[in-house]
Design a protein around this motif. Structure first.
Motif, mmCIF file in Angstrom:
data_model
loop_
_atom_site.group_PDB
_atom_site.id
_atom_site.type_symbol
_atom_site.label_atom_id
_atom_site.label_comp_id
_atom_site.label_asym_id
_atom_site.label_seq_id
_atom_site.Cartn_x
_atom_site.Cartn_y
_atom_site.Cartn_z
ATOM 1 N N LYS A 25 28.934 2.393 -3.638
ATOM 2 C CA LYS A 25 29.196 3.792 -3.998
ATOM 3 C C LYS A 25 28.909 4.737 -2.838
ATOM 4 O O LYS A 25 29.576 5.764 -2.681
ATOM 5 N N GLU A 40 31.617 5.720 0.009
ATOM 6 C CA GLU A 40 32.495 6.886 -0.101
ATOM 7 C C GLU A 40 32.067 7.990 0.863
ATOM 8 O O GLU A 40 32.864 8.837 1.254
ATOM 9 N N TYR A 41 30.783 7.951 1.244
ATOM 10 C CA TYR A 41 30.245 8.975 2.145
ATOM 11 C C TYR A 41 29.940 8.393 3.515
ATOM 12 O O TYR A 41 29.035 8.847 4.207
ATOM 13 N N ASP A 89 25.932 7.507 -11.864
ATOM 14 C CA ASP A 89 27.140 8.278 -12.117
ATOM 15 C C ASP A 89 27.642 8.869 -10.789
ATOM 16 O O ASP A 89 26.857 9.468 -10.037
ATOM 17 N N PRO A 90 28.920 8.718 -10.470
ATOM 18 C CA PRO A 90 29.457 9.235 -9.191
ATOM 19 C C PRO A 90 29.204 10.727 -8.993
ATOM 20 O O PRO A 90 28.927 11.157 -7.866
ATOM 21 N N LEU A 120 25.578 11.189 -8.106
ATOM 22 C CA LEU A 120 25.361 10.730 -6.734
ATOM 23 C C LEU A 120 25.848 11.785 -5.746
ATOM 24 O O LEU A 120 25.193 12.049 -4.724
ATOM 25 N N LYS A 121 26.980 12.401 -6.041
ATOM 26 C CA LYS A 121 27.506 13.452 -5.158
ATOM 27 C C LYS A 121 26.535 14.621 -5.064
ATOM 28 O O LYS A 121 26.293 15.172 -3.988
#
Length: 244
Positions: free
Chosen positions: A20, A23-24, A104-105, A108-109
């Motif tokens: 996950k 993505e960053y 949860d995405p 996390l963001k």
């Protein structure tokens, strides 16, 4: 680039989080993934990281115990756990965030956004050479997440250690929490009217109103606070208080 480490005793959990975080990848670089707390405790102090994604319940010792064993550290901590009962403990540990598994995405963001903001503040503060701030020779610069407080030394009652932080108690009864150790301020205040009278407290000698005899003794401050004096500091304190 923000350098990160993941510690989770469950291999699947650490792999999912690493996936996950990919993505960053333009912002966060995962330097290491540990599934063993003992190994992490040995290697993390040798690494220069910005954030530790930390599980709570692990064999041998848990996440909070790991932080205690690390002692002083200057990276952020984001807890990642399947249990929601540790939020208060995480708050006390000055964690940047607390994520529940499965992560949860969107949450996390939000955590990543906090991390980016916090590390940005730290980088800006690192560029400030506090020794070069010459606003006033009788002032001391106190860097916080909000900015740099310039406080007159005569306004400082005492400074107390709190984990990896220092808490400044001021004459107007306000407090300023600074992410620096007491030792750093002890060196900075070495030639002024301050003295570290025990392991965790530096006092402004001008605001001591009474000295009580004892093994090390005890001082009473102008605000009514009573503080124990370590026996090793007794002679130095008495010399400063009563020398003519």
């Amino acid at each position: 680039m923000i350098k990160a480490v993941i510690l989770d005793d469950e291999v699947r959990g650490s792999m999912l989080l690493q996936y996950k975080l990919a993505e960053y990848s333009d912002l966060i670089q995962v330097d290491a993934v540990f599934n063993d707390a003992v190994e992490a405790l040995e290697k993390i102090p040798q690494m220069h990281i910005d954030v530790l994604f930390l599980d709570v319940e692990m064999p041998i010792f848990n996440g909070f115990e790991l932080l205690e064993r690390l002692g002083q550290f200057d990276f952020e901590v984001i807890f990642v756990t399947a249990y929601n009962i540790y939020t208060l403990d995480a708050l006390k540990a000055n964690a940047l965030d607390y994520l529940l598994k499965p992560v949860d995405p969107l949450e996390l963001k939000k955590a990543v956004d906090k991390l980016i903001k916090q590390t940005g503040v730290k980088e800006r503060l690192k560029k400030v050479d506090l020794q070069e701030i010459k606003v006033n020779a009788i002032r001391i610069a106190l860097p916080t997440a909000e900015g740099i407080h310039l406080v007159k030394r005569k306004e400082i009652l005492r400074i107390e250690a709190m984990s990896n932080y220092s808490v400044f108690f001021l004459t107007n009864l306000s407090k300023i929490i600074v992410s620096k150790t007491l030792k750093e301020f002890e060196q900075q205040l070495d030639h002024s009217n301050f003295l570290r009278i025990n392991r965790s407290i530096i006092v402004n000698l001008d605001y001591i109103v009474k000295y009580k005899k004892g093994d090390g003794g005890q001082v009473e401050m102008v605000d009514g606070t009573e503080i124990e004096v370590s026996s090793s500091k007794k002679a130095q304190l008495i010399e400063k208080l009563f020398s003519t």
